[in-house]
Each structure stands twice: as structure tokens, then as C-alpha cells.
Design a protein around this motif. Structure first.
Motif, PDB file in Angstrom:
ATOM      1  N   VAL A  34       0.847  -1.191   0.000  1.00  0.00           N
ATOM      2  CA  VAL A  34       0.000   0.000   0.000  1.00  0.00           C
ATOM      3  C   VAL A  34       0.884   1.242   0.000  1.00  0.00           C
ATOM      4  O   VAL A  34       1.772   1.379   0.846  1.00  0.00           O
ATOM      5  CB  VAL A  34      -0.936   0.038   1.231  1.00  0.00           C
ATOM      6  N   PHE A  35       0.651   2.117  -0.971  1.00  0.00           N
ATOM      7  CA  PHE A  35       1.321   3.408  -0.980  1.00  0.00           C
ATOM      8  C   PHE A  35       0.228   4.455  -0.848  1.00  0.00           C
ATOM      9  O   PHE A  35      -0.727   4.466  -1.615  1.00  0.00           O
ATOM     10  CB  PHE A  35       2.070   3.614  -2.298  1.00  0.00           C
ATOM     11  N   CYS A  36       0.363   5.320   0.156  1.00  0.00           N
ATOM     12  CA  CYS A  36      -0.705   6.293   0.349  1.00  0.00           C
ATOM     13  C   CYS A  36      -0.136   7.710   0.401  1.00  0.00           C
ATOM     14  O   CYS A  36       0.732   8.013   1.219  1.00  0.00           O
ATOM     15  CB  CYS A  36      -1.446   5.964   1.636  1.00  0.00           C
ATOM     16  N   SER A 554      -1.502  -3.053 -10.022  1.00  0.00           N
ATOM     17  CA  SER A 554      -1.590  -1.916  -9.104  1.00  0.00           C
ATOM     18  C   SER A 554      -2.957  -1.279  -9.289  1.00  0.00           C
ATOM     19  O   SER A 554      -3.338  -0.943 -10.400  1.00  0.00           O
ATOM     20  CB  SER A 554      -0.532  -0.860  -9.433  1.00  0.00           C
ATOM     21  N   LEU A 555      -3.680  -1.145  -8.179  1.00  0.00           N
ATOM     22  CA  LEU A 555      -4.982  -0.489  -8.235  1.00  0.00           C
ATOM     23  C   LEU A 555      -4.813   0.940  -7.721  1.00  0.00           C
ATOM     24  O   LEU A 555      -4.181   1.156  -6.685  1.00  0.00           O
ATOM     25  CB  LEU A 555      -5.973  -1.259  -7.350  1.00  0.00           C
ATOM     26  N   LEU A 556      -5.335   1.916  -8.465  1.00  0.00           N
ATOM     27  CA  LEU A 556      -5.168   3.318  -8.076  1.00  0.00           C
ATOM     28  C   LEU A 556      -6.484   3.849  -7.518  1.00  0.00           C
ATOM     29  O   LEU A 556      -7.520   3.755  -8.186  1.00  0.00           O
ATOM     30  CB  LEU A 556      -4.771   4.159  -9.301  1.00  0.00           C
ATOM     31  N   ILE A 557      -6.451   4.385  -6.314  1.00  0.00           N
ATOM     32  CA  ILE A 557      -7.696   4.887  -5.703  1.00  0.00           C
ATOM     33  C   ILE A 557      -7.475   6.322  -5.232  1.00  0.00           C
ATOM     34  O   ILE A 557      -6.588   6.591  -4.425  1.00  0.00           O
ATOM     35  CB  ILE A 557      -8.134   4.008  -4.508  1.00  0.00           C
ATOM     36  N   ASP A 558      -8.327   7.218  -5.719  1.00  0.00           N
ATOM     37  CA  ASP A 558      -8.175   8.630  -5.368  1.00  0.00           C
ATOM     38  C   ASP A 558      -9.177   9.007  -4.281  1.00  0.00           C
ATOM     39  O   ASP A 558     -10.393   8.938  -4.480  1.00  0.00           O
ATOM     40  CB  ASP A 558      -8.405   9.476  -6.631  1.00  0.00           C
ATOM     41  N   THR A 559      -8.690   9.415  -3.125  1.00  0.00           N
ATOM     42  CA  THR A 559      -9.484   9.884  -1.984  1.00  0.00           C
ATOM     43  C   THR A 559     -10.822   9.152  -1.872  1.00  0.00           C
ATOM     44  O   THR A 559     -11.874   9.716  -2.150  1.00  0.00           O
ATOM     45  CB  THR A 559      -9.735  11.407  -2.088  1.00  0.00           C
ATOM     46  N   PHE A 579      -7.070  -6.833  -0.104  1.00  0.00           N
ATOM     47  CA  PHE A 579      -6.671  -6.915  -1.513  1.00  0.00           C
ATOM     48  C   PHE A 579      -5.160  -6.764  -1.685  1.00  0.00           C
ATOM     49  O   PHE A 579      -4.538  -7.471  -2.488  1.00  0.00           O
ATOM     50  CB  PHE A 579      -7.394  -5.811  -2.309  1.00  0.00           C
ATOM     51  N   SER A 580      -4.574  -5.851  -0.890  1.00  0.00           N
ATOM     52  CA  SER A 580      -3.172  -5.481  -1.114  1.00  0.00           C
ATOM     53  C   SER A 580      -2.209  -6.498  -0.519  1.00  0.00           C
ATOM     54  O   SER A 580      -1.594  -6.251   0.530  1.00  0.00           O
ATOM     55  CB  SER A 580      -2.906  -4.096  -0.523  1.00  0.00           C
ATOM     56  N   LYS A 581      -2.127  -7.630  -1.167  1.00  0.00           N
ATOM     57  CA  LYS A 581      -1.234  -8.688  -0.685  1.00  0.00           C
ATOM     58  C   LYS A 581      -0.429  -9.226  -1.848  1.00  0.00           C
ATOM     59  O   LYS A 581      -0.843  -9.078  -3.004  1.00  0.00           O
ATOM     60  CB  LYS A 581      -2.050  -9.833  -0.094  1.00  0.00           C
ATOM     61  N   ASP A 582       0.646  -9.903  -1.544  1.00  0.00           N
ATOM     62  CA  ASP A 582       1.506 -10.515  -2.563  1.00  0.00           C
ATOM     63  C   ASP A 582       1.858  -9.510  -3.650  1.00  0.00           C
ATOM     64  O   ASP A 582       2.393  -8.472  -3.363  1.00  0.00           O
ATOM     65  CB  ASP A 582       0.838 -11.763  -3.163  1.00  0.00           C
ATOM     66  N   LYS A 583       1.470  -9.831  -4.916  1.00  0.00           N
ATOM     67  CA  LYS A 583       1.861  -8.925  -5.996  1.00  0.00           C
ATOM     68  C   LYS A 583       0.757  -7.943  -6.368  1.00  0.00           C
ATOM     69  O   LYS A 583       0.794  -7.338  -7.428  1.00  0.00           O
ATOM     70  CB  LYS A 583       2.283  -9.750  -7.210  1.00  0.00           C
ATOM     71  N   TYR A 584      -0.259  -7.819  -5.539  1.00  0.00           N
ATOM     72  CA  TYR A 584      -1.296  -6.818  -5.773  1.00  0.00           C
ATOM     73  C   TYR A 584      -1.009  -5.615  -4.871  1.00  0.00           C
ATOM     74  O   TYR A 584      -0.806  -5.771  -3.673  1.00  0.00           O
ATOM     75  CB  TYR A 584      -2.680  -7.357  -5.428  1.00  0.00           C
ATOM     76  N   SER A 585      -0.974  -4.441  -5.472  1.00  0.00           N
ATOM     77  CA  SER A 585      -0.714  -3.280  -4.632  1.00  0.00           C
ATOM     78  C   SER A 585      -1.770  -2.208  -4.863  1.00  0.00           C
ATOM     79  O   SER A 585      -2.452  -2.189  -5.881  1.00  0.00           O
ATOM     80  CB  SER A 585       0.675  -2.726  -4.923  1.00  0.00           C
ATOM     81  N   THR A 586      -1.896  -1.329  -3.883  1.00  0.00           N
ATOM     82  CA  THR A 586      -2.835  -0.218  -3.990  1.00  0.00           C
ATOM     83  C   THR A 586      -2.059   1.084  -3.848  1.00  0.00           C
ATOM     84  O   THR A 586      -1.273   1.251  -2.909  1.00  0.00           O
ATOM     85  CB  THR A 586      -3.900  -0.302  -2.871  1.00  0.00           C
ATOM     86  N   ILE A 587      -2.285   1.964  -4.809  1.00  0.00           N
ATOM     87  CA  ILE A 587      -1.684   3.292  -4.719  1.00  0.00           C
ATOM     88  C   ILE A 587      -2.846   4.240  -4.499  1.00  0.00           C
ATOM     89  O   ILE A 587      -3.753   4.305  -5.330  1.00  0.00           O
ATOM     90  CB  ILE A 587      -0.934   3.628  -6.020  1.00  0.00           C
TER      91      ILE A 587
END
Lengths: 654, 201
Positions: A34-36, A554-559, A579-587
Motif C-alpha cells: 500500500v502506498f498512500c 496496481s490499483l489506483l484509488i483517489d481519496t 486486496f493489497s497482498k503478494d503482488k497486488y498493490s494499492t496506490i
């Protein structure tokens, strides 16, 4: 089912982007799940998401346009290229025009990509590198021009991702892998959903391309079909002009006939114009009704919730079934000399829950709120009724006009047929060109239109048949995928909503679509979910699609938190963490001054899986933003502490 | 929990009227009166969805709505109504206070009209006759003969067509002379009650 490989972003470098005044070069490694990015409103959080998407695709989605406007995936991609320049124009100073650029590194399967783009060169790349799965760079000639580099990048990307054209990726990145500030929802946009379904459940990605083309064709034939009626009206006008004649050569009786004929043509034109303007009014009414109905639906959901709050929920102790059951269990355990601590714990939890509940039950407040929503709801309903009445009035008028126009048409035809000789005389009187010939050409024109109309109809039906075939194969493939897709969606959606959700594939004339059935079917329609709940259900769908379609993404979610009810914020945080596990990431980006979402996310992900980036390092704040930022800083410290606790634990373990 | 704002309001509203006339009320009476109100709303050309909750037929050939049942349980559990004798209830002070507030909301204004007509009909026809009459209206009658489970008011069933036919005849019979709905409601109930032998016979 894992047919695609989608990019998993590993780093981004933004250079000379004037909006981020503090930093000439922003370099970010995205090495956690997770990158926030956090910061006050107006600092450019959404812009960050747009930059990332632009870097990958070379386009910026125009928020003012719906997908229906583009009508196809390839048209969306091609027509969105030019919007990038106007989007970045206000965000990059004149002096930085050439210097500003973005570099993004990502992996597709184990293949590493690195691309650099200028912000005003959508079809070009300043640099492109690719390393194969052994880490060996591929040969790229230095002679390539920047647009050739872009072509090469797209070619490799399509090959490695399993898609059939780059436009499909640009579409998915914009509408599925990104939940942006426009909040366009898949579940509630049939045009987008149909394309997504074909991509994920079609036989292969070229089926999606075919289906997209067929849908585009069907729409085009439809519109052609409608236009032909208008063409015929225009031909009538031409006929009227054609009959401008030398009146001297006619007898008085003939003159009357010609006058009458002219008058009728004029009437025809007037009524036709009126019909057109009624058509516009009806369209306006439909638009207003749809808009109001959407507002009423979301208010109604809010109303139900507040109505429930207005009822005090304080069951007397002697009537509380749950409590009585626990006491009974404790009694029986004591008598049978068995351990009963578990039941004492349950009792404590029950008391805590009830105490928590009572916090929210201030009846006077909820009465006030209910009154407010009730008034608002009522005013929308009244407005909707007014528009509905207006629509009915116009519909009636339209019906009457159709009858009138039909009558006039008949009269024109009768006059023409009964007075063939008069009109032939007219043709004789016309000096330059024979009326008979003109009439003939006019008739030919009408015939041509009729032919075209027939042709459009046949072609539309053929395309529909073709699409039906694709639909049926997609439906079969959906049923096969149900085993993995539905439970995946359900686990995300249920962890957020706390209710069982059924998801069904619907096939009808408008195309393929997914619909929701919540719990016992009582919440079938979208209006039963609040707006923010809908956002997260839609995000759950995207997560499930990625879960079955690819091994990494990578899933991108805005606010995302928006106006989410406090009770759902932490659930939403948990869903993102799941969701954000293994090779799935959320930005994602967030304004964290009040959100439980991030707290929950931080609690689950901790230091190992989550990174928080503050925007204060990127740009200067205005006075108002400074005030808001104080709250954000304090919330930030709480989250940082949560993450650090973990770090300490991890450290001490080592 | 299937309670809904409309069901809560209907129970409090019908309950308060029954209480004035009969001292207390039970769930079965509420179900009948709510169903009657819903039928009157259909007579007044509202769509089926207007009523917001649906009815089925229970094992005793009475209309039954789970929303009304759950809402009544909720109201009783939280002391908005109290049980007087077994399965009979009265509104408490808290119940009246909430009814007073809900009555001021616009959301219930339209349905209140129909609840009121149904309750007022009790001044002319005793409740047991009303119940018998409702058992004989086309939909309940058809449901009685049909063992399958289904919603009572559903689009385009033969029984629904028969009901609308009844309403059409009633309109003609009343000659549209009456602006209020009470007269047609009473005439209809009376004609039903004298029409056929009751289904329990």
C-alpha cells in the motif's frame, strides 16, 4: 482464467512539475503493498494519480465526457490523447514545458519496463528500457525517434500483457484499475461494464475487440436509421422550393390548387419544426427526471438510516433475548461445573456494543435530521412530479402533432395525385428545368433514403445477431469463472458491507451487464445503497476482476473515503488491506483528518506492507490548507505510531 | 430485521385508531387494516410499489406482511407499544410521541390519507365484517384457492385484473360523485360482505 499480465508499478519519478513547487524531482519507490499519498485538499493529490496514468498510457481521461460519448474503446483512447495537453497546461509553468517529465518503472510478470514521457508529447517517449525475465536488457536501437519508441513500447506491452491492442489497456487503466475523482462506477454504467465483461470473460481479448466494434456498429446504424426521417423532411422542403413557379401561366382554379399545395407544404414544415422542438423538450424532461430520481434514491437510503436512528433501541433487560440467552448459558455452565469465562466475555462485549450504540441515539438530533431530509426528499419528489407532468403534456402534444402531420401528408399526396395535369402544366411553365424531372429526382432521392433505411436496419440486425453469439460465449465463460470470481467479489464486498451479495450476469437488448442482489433481494436496486457504499462495492468488483484476471497489478484509488459513514470506514480499510497482498498493490491518496479507513489499513498492514507519503514535502501550503494540515499532521502521527509499533516489534524480534 | 419506516408508521397510526375504538389491537387486525389501506391506494390509481412493503397470504387466509410483523416486535420490545392481554397491544407515551412527530413529516402524508379512510370505515362497519369482506376480495379469494406462496398484489395476475375490474365498476357505480374515498370504500366492503359465502364457510 489468469489470462492477463497487468503492470505492477515499482517506482515513479516526477521532474520539474511546477504544481509541486518544493521539489524539482520527486522520486518514489513503491515497494510495499500500500502506498498512500496524504495531504490537504487542493495540493494535487488527484493530479498525482493522473500523472501516473498518463505515464503508463499517454492519455488523460476527460472528466467531462462519459464513455458513451466515445462509443468505443479505440475511439476513447485516440480522442483522449489531445486532452492531456490541456490538463497539464495549467499545472506546468511555461518555463518548465520542455523540462517537465515523468518516469515510471513497472513489472509485467517478471519483465521490467521503464519509460519516460514529456507531458505534452502523448504519442512519444523520451526513453524506453525493457529487461526480460532474466534481467537482460533488450536491444533498442539509439536511432529510434521518440514516436518510434512509443510504438515499440506499445507493441511490447501488448505482447507481454496478453491484450490485443494498447487501447484496451488505456481503457482498463482509466476505468477499472483507477477509481478516480470522477467516481464513474462500473455497476452503474452499462456501456463501460459491457466492455469490461468482454475483456475479462470473453473467449480471448480479440473477442472484446470484436464485441466493441459490433456495439459501435449497432449504435451507428441506429443513429443512421433515425437521421433518415429527418432527411425525408428536408426533401419535402426541397420539393416546396421546387414548386416555386411562374404563376401567370395557370388558371384561377389551378392557382388555388397550387396555393393550397404550397400552404400545406408550409404547414408541414411548421409542424415538423414544432415536433423537433418538442423532441428537445422531452429529452430535457427525461434528463431532469433521471437526475432527480438519482437524488431521490440516495436521499431515500439516508432517510431510512436516520429513521432507524430516530427509534430508540433500548430493550429492557428482561426482554433482551441475547442477554437472556447468555445468562441462561452461564447458569447452565455453573450448574454443570464447566468453564464459563467465554460467556462472561460475550456478556462484556454485548454491554460494550450497547453502550456504543447508545452514543449514536440522540433522538432529538435524529428527529431534526429526519425532518431536514424529509423536507428535501419531498421537495425533490414534488419537482419530479412537476417534470413528469410536463413530460406527459409534451407527449400528448407530440402524439397530436404526429396525427396532424400525417393528415397533412395525406392531403399533399391527394392533391398531387388528383391534379397531376396541373402539376404537369407547371412543369411545362417552368422555363429552366422540367418539374417532372425534378419530381422524379426527388422521388429517387426518397427511394434512396428508404433503401438506406432498410439497409441500416438489416445491418443492425446482422450486427445484433453477431453480438448475440459473442454474448452467449461470454456468458458460458462467465459461468465457468463464477467459481472463482463470485466468491472473490463476495469476500471483498462482504467484508465491507457485512451482507451477503449475489452478483448476476444479465443479457438483454442493451447488452451484457452485471447486477447486484443484496441479502434477501430487498436491496436489488442501486438506490438502496448510499453513494459512498456504492463506491466501495464498485472497488470490490475491480479487485475481484483483477484477482481472477491477473497475477499482479496496481490499483489506483483517489481519496476514496468521501462521505462514508464512520461505521464503514474501518471496514473499507480492511477491504483494501485484504486486496493489497503478494503482488497486488494499492496506490491511493487520502485526506486523513478524520478517516478511520487509514487507521484500520495501517493497523493491518503495518510497516512491512504500507508506506505513507506526505504532500508537505512536495509543495507549499496556503493559510487555509495550513489549518487543515494541522489536523492531518496530528492524524498522521497516530498512523505513524501504529506503523512504528510494528517496526519496534519487528526490530525486537530480530 | 425487516422493519421499515412505512410499517412502523402504519402500526402506530392504525394502532392508535383501533385503540380509540376498541381499546387495544393485535397484529392480525393491523395486517388487515394495512392491507385494506393499500387496496384503497390502488383504487386511487397509485401503483403497487407506492405501498413500499408487500403482503402474502398466511395459513389462516389473512394478508400478512413480514415488515409489519417485525416492526410490531421491534415496537413492543422497545416499549413503543405494551402488551395488555396476550397478543393485544396499546400505544405507550413514547409510541404516541413518535407518532406525533412522524405525522408531521411529508413522507407519510400521502399514505396517511388511505390509512385514515380504512380506519374511518370502522365507524360504519365493524372490524369483523371488514375482515370477512377483505377475505372475499378477488385477490384474497384467489390466494385462498392457490396453495403456492406468492405476493398478493402482483402485476397482471388474473386476480389482479379482477380487482381492477371491481374498482372500475365501483367508479362507475359511484358516478364519481364523491370526492372522498370513504364512500366507495364502504360501498365496496359492504358489497363484498354480502356477496358470497365466506371462504371459511
Amino acid at each position: 482464467m489468469l489470462r492477463f499480465n497487468f503492470p505492477n508499478i515499482t517506482s515513479i519519478i516526477i521532474e520539474n512539475f511546477s504544481l509541486y513547487k518544493k521539489a524539482e524531482k520527486i522520486s518514489i519507490d513503491i515497494d510495499k503493498n500500500v502506498f498512500c499519498l496524504v495531504g490537504a485538499n487542493g495540493l494535487g493529490k488527484s493530479t498525482f494519480i493522473t500523472i501516473l496514468n498518463y505515464a503508463l498510457t499517454g492519455i488523460v481521461k476527460n472528466p467531462e465526457r462519459s464513455f458513451t460519448w466515445y462509443n468505443s474503446v479505440s475511439s476513447f483512447y485516440n480522442k483522449s490523447k489531445s486532452f492531456a495537453a490541456s490538463y497539464f497546461d495549467g499545472r506546468i509553468n511555461e518555463s518548465d514545458y520542455d523540462l517537465a517529465q515523468v518516469t515510471v518503472k513497472f513489472k509485467i510478470a517478471d519483465i521490467e519496463y521503464k519509460i519516460t514521457r514529456g507531458f505534452f508529447e502523448p504519442d512519444e517517449l523520451r526513453a524506453f528500457e525493457k529487461k526480460d525475465n532474466t534481467g537482460k536488457p533488450i536491444d533498442i536501437s539509439e536511432k529510434y525517434t521518440s514516436s518510434e519508441l512509443d510504438q515499440l513500447y506499445k507493441k511490447h506491452f501488448v505482447q507481454d500483457s496478453g491484450l490485443s491492442e494498447f487501447a484496451q489497456f488505456a481503457f482498463l487503466q482509466s476505468y477499472v484499475f483507477t477509481f478516480d475523482e470522477t467516481h464513474q462506477l462500473l455497476f452503474w454504467d452499462s456501456a463501460i461494464m459491457e466492455r469490461v465483461l468482454y475483456l475479462f470473460f470473453g473467449l480471448d481479448s480479440s473477442t472484446a475487440k470484436n464485441a466493441d466494434k459490433l456495439r459501435k456498429d449497432i449504435n451507428a446504424y441506429d443513429s443512421k436509421f433515425r437521421n433518415l426521417q429527418w432527411q425525408i423532411t428536408q426533401s419535402r422542403k426541397e420539393l416546396k422550393k421546387m414548386l416555386e413557379i411562374d404563376e401567370d401561366s395557370l388558371t384561377e382554379k389551378d392557382n388555388d390548387i397550387v396555393e393550397k399545395h404550397k400552404e400545406l407544404l408550409k404547414d408541414f414544415e411548421v409542424y415538423q419544426e414544432e415536433l423537433n422542438s418538442i423532441g428537445k423538450e422531452l429529452q430535457e424532461c427525461d434528463l431532469n427526471i433521471a437526475d432527480l430520481s438519482l437524488k431521490i434514491s440516495s436521499l431515500r437510503a439516508e432517510y431510512d438510516e436516520i429513521f432507524n436512528q430516530s427509534l430508540i433501541n433500548d430493550t429492557p433487560v428482561e426482554k433482551d433475548e441475547e442477554l437472556l440467552k447468555i445468562v441462561k448459558d452461564i447458569k447452565s455452565k455453573i450448574f454443570s461445573n464447566e468453564p464459563f469465562q467465554e460467556y462472561i466475555d460475550r456478556l462484556i462485549t454485548l454491554f460494550k456494543q450497547q453502550k456504543e450504540k447508545s452514543k449514536y441515539t440522540d433522538q432529538e438530533d435524529s428527529f431534526k435530521n429526519l425532518k431536514k431530509i424529509d423536507e428535501k426528499l419531498n421537495s425533490h419528489i414534488e419537482k419530479q412530479e412537476t417534470v413528469q407532468k410536463r413530460k406527459e403534456r409534451f407527449l400528448q402534444k407530440e402524439k397530436e402533432l404526429h396525427i396532424t402531420i400525417e393528415g397533412i401528408n395525406k392531403q399533399i399526396k391527394t392533391i398531387e395525385e388528383d391534379n397531376k395535369n396541373v402539376f404537369e402544366n407547371i412543369s411545362g411553365a417552368k422555363s429552366s428545368e422540367s418539374i417532372a424531372l425534378l419530381k422524379k429526382s426527388f422521388q429517387e432521392q426518397i427511394d434512396r433514403y428508404l433503401e438506406q433505411k432498410e439497409e441500416s436496419h438489416t445491418k443492425r440486425e446482422e450486427a445484433r445477431k453477431e453480438l448475440k453469439k459473442l454474448e452467449s460465449s461470454m456468458s458460458k465463460s462467465f459461468v465457468k469463472a463464477e467459481e472463482t470470481f463470485v466468491p472473490k467479489f463476495n469476500s471483498f464486498a462482504k467484508s465491507f458491507l457485512g451482507l451477503e451479495i449475489d452478483i448476476e450476469l444479465n443479457l438483454n437488448n442493451k447488452g451484457a451487464n452485471l447486477s447486484l442482489r443484496i441479502d434477501d433481494g430487498k436491496r436489488k436496486d442501486s438506490f438502496q445503497l448510499s453513494e459512498s457504499q456504492r463506491y466501495f462495492i464498485d472497488i470490490a468488483l475491480r479487485m475481484a476482476l483483477l484477482g481472477i484476471g491477473t497475477n499482479e497489478a496496481s490499483l489506483l484509488i483517489d481519496t476514496p473515503e468521501g462521505s462514508l459513514d464512520i461505521a464503514y470506514e474501518s471496514r473499507a480499510g480492511k477491504m483494501i488491506a485484504d486486496f493489497s497482498k503478494d503482488k497486488y498493490s494499492t496506490i491511493m491518496t487520502a485526506n486523513i483528518n478524520s478517516s478511520q479507513l487509514l487507521l484500520e489499513l495501517a493497523k493491518i498492514c503495518r510497516y512491512n506492507r504500507m508506506h505513507i507519503e506526505r504532500m508537505t514535502d512536495w509543495t507549499y501550503l496556503s493559510e487555509v490548507q495550513n489549518k487543515e494540515n494541522d489536523k492531518i499532521e496530528s492524524a498522521f502521527s497516530t498512523i505513524e505510531q501504529l506503523i512504528k509499533e510494528d517496526e519496534q516489534i519487528t526490530g525486537s524480534n530480530i | 430485521m425487516n422493519k421499515s419506516p412505512e410499517a412502523i408508521f402504519d402500526i402506530l397510526y392504525i394502532g392508535s385508531h383501533l385503540q380509540t375504538k376498541l381499546e387495544d389491537f393485535n397484529l392480525n387486525e393491523i395486517q388487515f387494516m394495512a392491507y385494506l389501506s393499500c387496496l384503497i391506494s390502488l383504487y386511487d390509481k397509485n401503483p403497487i410499489a407506492f405501498w413500499k412493503y408487500k403482503f402474502i397470504k398466511n395459513d389462516y387466509s389473512s394478508p400478512y406482511s413480514v415488515e409489519l410483523h417485525s416492526s410490531l416486535n421491534f415496537l413492543q420490545k422497545n416499549s413503543y407499544i405494551n402488551e395488555t392481554t396476550e397478543n393485544y397491544y396499546q400505544l405507550t407515551e413514547r409510541g404516541y410521541s413518535n407518532l406525533g412527530f412522524y405525522d408531521s413529516l411529508s413522507s407519510f402524508k400521502n399514505r396517511k390519507k388511505y390509512l385514515q379512510i380504512a380506519c374511518n370505515s370502522l365507524s360504519i362497519i365493524p372490524i369483523n365484517i371488514v375482515k370477512e369482506a377483505i377475505r372475499k376480495e378477488p385477490i384474497m379469494k384467489s390466494a385462498f384457492h392457490n396453495p403456492g406462496k406468492r405476493f398478493l398484489l402482483d402485476k397482471e395476475t388474473p386476480a389482479m385484473i379482477a380487482l381492477y375490474n371491481d374498482f372500475f365498476n365501483l367508479h362507475i357505480a359511484m358516478n364519481d360523485d364523491y370526492n372522498d374515498l370513504l364512500a366507495p370504500a364502504v360501498v365496496w366492503l359492504q358489497s363484498l360482505s354480502t356477496k358470497n359465502p365466506t371462504i371459511n364457510d
